[in-house]
Design an enzyme around this catalytic site. Structure first.
Site, short mmCIF file in Angstrom:
data_model
loop_
_atom_site.label_atom_id
_atom_site.label_comp_id
_atom_site.label_asym_id
_atom_site.label_seq_id
_atom_site.Cartn_x
_atom_site.Cartn_y
_atom_site.Cartn_z
CE1 TYR A 58 -27.30 -92.28 -10.49
CE2 TYR A 58 -26.72 -92.05 -8.17
CZ TYR A 58 -26.34 -92.18 -9.50
OH TYR A 58 -25.01 -92.20 -9.86
NE ARG A 61 -28.89 -89.38 -14.07
CZ ARG A 61 -27.85 -90.22 -14.03
NH1 ARG A 61 -27.07 -90.23 -12.96
NH2 ARG A 61 -27.60 -91.03 -15.02
CG ASN A 96 -26.21 -93.84 -22.18
OD1 ASN A 96 -25.16 -93.40 -21.70
ND2 ASN A 96 -26.62 -93.57 -23.40
CG HIS A 113 -21.57 -97.93 -16.61
ND1 HIS A 113 -21.07 -96.80 -17.21
CD2 HIS A 113 -20.51 -98.79 -16.48
CE1 HIS A 113 -19.77 -96.95 -17.43
NE2 HIS A 113 -19.41 -98.15 -17.01
CB CYS A 121 -32.44 -105.65 -1.45
SG CYS A 121 -32.33 -105.78 0.35
N GLY A 180 -20.97 -90.97 -28.79
CA GLY A 180 -21.29 -90.05 -27.69
C GLY A 180 -20.74 -90.44 -26.34
CG ASN A 207 -17.87 -87.25 -28.98
OD1 ASN A 207 -18.29 -86.12 -28.72
ND2 ASN A 207 -17.58 -88.14 -28.05
CG LEU A 208 -21.75 -83.05 -30.16
CD1 LEU A 208 -22.28 -82.16 -29.03
CD2 LEU A 208 -22.35 -82.63 -31.49
CD GLU A 209 -15.73 -81.87 -27.12
OE1 GLU A 209 -15.83 -80.68 -27.45
OE2 GLU A 209 -15.54 -82.26 -25.96
C1 BJW Z 1 -22.35 -86.03 -28.13
C2 BJW Z 1 -23.56 -85.32 -28.21
C3 BJW Z 1 -24.35 -85.52 -29.36
C4 BJW Z 1 -22.64 -84.78 -26.35
N1 BJW Z 1 -23.91 -86.38 -30.31
N2 BJW Z 1 -21.93 -86.85 -29.08
C5 BJW Z 1 -7.11 -94.84 -13.65
C6 BJW Z 1 -6.94 -95.28 -14.95
C7 BJW Z 1 -7.89 -96.10 -15.56
C8 BJW Z 1 -9.01 -96.50 -14.88
C9 BJW Z 1 -9.18 -96.07 -13.58
C10 BJW Z 1 -8.25 -95.25 -12.97
N3 BJW Z 1 -8.67 -94.99 -11.72
C11 BJW Z 1 -9.87 -95.61 -11.53
C12 BJW Z 1 -10.18 -96.28 -12.66
C13 BJW Z 1 -11.40 -97.06 -12.92
C14 BJW Z 1 -12.64 -96.22 -13.04
C15 BJW Z 1 -12.42 -95.08 -14.03
O1 BJW Z 1 -12.55 -95.24 -15.23
N4 BJW Z 1 -12.10 -93.91 -13.52
C16 BJW Z 1 -11.79 -92.77 -14.39
C17 BJW Z 1 -12.51 -91.55 -13.89
C18 BJW Z 1 -10.30 -92.63 -14.47
N5 BJW Z 1 -13.68 -97.11 -13.54
C19 BJW Z 1 -14.42 -97.84 -12.71
O2 BJW Z 1 -14.32 -97.74 -11.50
C20 BJW Z 1 -15.33 -98.85 -13.34
N6 BJW Z 1 -15.10 -100.12 -12.78
C21 BJW Z 1 -13.93 -100.77 -12.94
O3 BJW Z 1 -13.02 -100.31 -13.59
O4 BJW Z 1 -13.91 -102.02 -12.37
C22 BJW Z 1 -12.69 -102.76 -12.44
C23 BJW Z 1 -12.51 -103.54 -13.69
C24 BJW Z 1 -11.31 -104.16 -13.90
C25 BJW Z 1 -11.10 -104.88 -15.07
C26 BJW Z 1 -12.11 -105.01 -16.01
C27 BJW Z 1 -13.29 -104.41 -15.79
C28 BJW Z 1 -13.49 -103.67 -14.63
C29 BJW Z 1 -16.78 -98.48 -13.08
C30 BJW Z 1 -17.19 -97.25 -13.82
C31 BJW Z 1 -18.61 -96.89 -13.45
C32 BJW Z 1 -19.04 -95.60 -14.12
N7 BJW Z 1 -20.31 -95.21 -13.60
C33 BJW Z 1 -20.93 -94.00 -14.12
C34 BJW Z 1 -22.17 -93.69 -13.27
C35 BJW Z 1 -23.32 -94.68 -13.60
C36 BJW Z 1 -24.60 -94.31 -12.93
C37 BJW Z 1 -25.12 -92.96 -13.38
O5 BJW Z 1 -25.58 -92.84 -14.53
O6 BJW Z 1 -25.06 -92.03 -12.56
O7 BJW Z 1 -21.31 -94.20 -15.49
S1 BJW Z 1 -19.81 -92.63 -14.21
C38 BJW Z 1 -20.49 -91.94 -15.69
O8 BJW Z 1 -19.45 -91.92 -16.70
C39 BJW Z 1 -21.57 -92.91 -16.14
C40 BJW Z 1 -21.30 -93.00 -17.61
O9 BJW Z 1 -21.83 -94.20 -18.13
C41 BJW Z 1 -19.79 -92.92 -17.70
C42 BJW Z 1 -19.25 -92.52 -19.03
O10 BJW Z 1 -19.66 -91.23 -19.37
P1 BJW Z 1 -20.00 -90.90 -20.89
O11 BJW Z 1 -21.15 -91.69 -21.33
O12 BJW Z 1 -18.77 -91.00 -21.69
O13 BJW Z 1 -20.52 -89.37 -20.75
P2 BJW Z 1 -19.68 -88.02 -20.77
O14 BJW Z 1 -20.56 -86.98 -20.22
O15 BJW Z 1 -18.35 -88.18 -20.17
O16 BJW Z 1 -19.43 -87.76 -22.32
C43 BJW Z 1 -20.47 -87.47 -23.23
C44 BJW Z 1 -19.87 -87.39 -24.62
O17 BJW Z 1 -20.91 -87.22 -25.54
C45 BJW Z 1 -18.90 -86.22 -24.80
O18 BJW Z 1 -17.72 -86.70 -25.44
C46 BJW Z 1 -19.65 -85.27 -25.73
O19 BJW Z 1 -18.79 -84.57 -26.63
C47 BJW Z 1 -20.55 -86.23 -26.47
N8 BJW Z 1 -21.80 -85.66 -26.96
N9 BJW Z 1 -23.73 -84.56 -27.11
C48 BJW Z 1 -22.70 -87.01 -30.16
N10 BJW Z 1 -25.53 -84.92 -29.54
#
Ligand code: BJW
Length: 241
Positions: A58, A61, A96, A113, A121, A180, A207-209
């Site tokens: 981190y 980043r 993000n 997030h 802390c 995205g 999205n790109l895809e």
């Molecule tokens: C473009 C482009 C361009 C590229 N133009 N497009 C089983 C089933 C369902 C859920 C769960 C499960 N087991 C566990 C869970 C829950 C879990 C989860 O979802 N797990 C999955 C892996 C299955 N979720 C959690 O634990 C969350 N908490 C939770 O659920 O609490 C309980 C709850 C209960 C009830 C209500 C509410 C809550 C917490 C999730 C925390 C995620 N944290 C992170 C890290 C943050 C810190 C950091 O930045 O390091 O967040 S993980 C990471 O993924 C980050 C992102 O915000 C998140 C999403 O990623 P994102 O943004 O989608 O990025 P990419 O890389 O995946 O995709 C990029 C996209 O852009 C692609 O599609 C490209 O094609 C596109 N793209 N260039 C347009 N130019």
């Protein structure tokens, strides 16, 4: 696209919106976790096991955000323009942890997030802006504890922030756009299903895809956010005339 001028718009953004600003996405080739499993970095268990490694990930980043080359792109700027010119409400819900929406001028932004430029802390729960590096020896500026500071972000297994406000906005919106985001991480990936229960609401994916949840959206616009989002905003604002 015609939307009532008092219509409420929710824009969900993911890593793809910042890709054209030079920030890596998470999944896919060149992604932030390439070569590492998400569970090795982005979970409370990983932090407990190896805080030094997680801090380094981190810190790197956070430092990147100080690079003058990292700037809001046309998609961030278009969303700020929409908020300024749209008579109804515009809310950006971002997954993000960067600050590019704010730098572009958006004011109504919810960071579900967390934010990498903030620390918390775990001893006294103080949370504040933090622009430098963190490590296990950094004392908490409020309580003096060491080994207690962590980035104020949401890891897997932790509760995302602002969920009440987000759910209320989703349940009353007229247009929901996801930009995205891969649709792999919940609860964000399920927001489109919440909006589908609102009869009048339209849903668009940009999205790109097609994402993992593309089939839940009424419309999908394929292409880079930096061109597709400004065009979409132009269309929305043209509908007012
Ligand atoms: C473009 C482009 C361009 C590229 N133009 N497009 C089983 C089933 C369902 C859920 C769960 C499960 N087991 C566990 C869970 C829950 C879990 C989860 O979802 N797990 C999955 C892996 C299955 N979720 C959690 O634990 C969350 N908490 C939770 O659920 O609490 C309980 C709850 C209960 C009830 C209500 C509410 C809550 C917490 C999730 C925390 C995620 N944290 C992170 C890290 C943050 C810190 C950091 O930045 O390091 O967040 S993980 C990471 O993924 C980050 C992102 O915000 C998140 C999403 O990623 P994102 O943004 O989608 O990025 P990419 O890389 O995946 O995709 C990029 C996209 O852009 C692609 O599609 C490209 O094609 C596109 N793209 N260039 C347009 N130019």
């Amino acid at each position: 696209m015609l939307l009532p001028p008092t219509g409420s718009i929710v824009m969900l953004t993911g890593a793809g919106i910042s890709a054209e600003s030079g920030l890596a996405t998470f999944r896919g080739a060149g992604g932030l976790w390439e070569g590492r499993r998400a569970e090795d970095v982005a979970t409370p268990e990983a932090f407990a096991r190896d805080p030094g490694m997680v801090h380094r990930f981190y810190n790197q980043r956070r430092r990147q955000l100080h690079d003058p080359a990292i700037r809001p792109n046309a998609a961030h700027l278009a969303l700020a323009r929409l908020e300024a010119d749209w008579p109804g409400s515009v809310l950006v819900v971002t997954q993000n942890v960067d600050d590019l929406h704010e730098r572009a001028g958006s004011r109504a932004v919810l960071h579900m997030h967390g934010q990498i430029r903030r620390m918390r802390c775990t001893a006294c729960l103080e949370e504040r802006l933090w622009l430098g590096d963190l490590d296990t020896l950094t004392p908490c500026p409020a309580c003096g504890a060491t080994a207690s500071l962590r980035p104020a972000i949401v890891w897997f297994g932790e509760m995302p922030l602002e969920m009440e406000r987000i759910m209320a906005a989703l349940q009353s919106c007229d247009l929901f756009v996801a930009v995205g985001t891969s649709g792999h991480v919940y609860p964000a990936a399920g927001f489109v299903e919440v909006v589908r229960d609102v009869d009048r609401a339209h849903t668009i994916e940009v999205n790109l895809e097609p994402s993992a949840v593309r089939s839940a959206f009424a419309e999908c616009r394929v292409g880079p956010a930096g061109s597709v989002v400004p065009t979409l905003v132009d269309e929305l604002l043209a509908g007012l005339r």
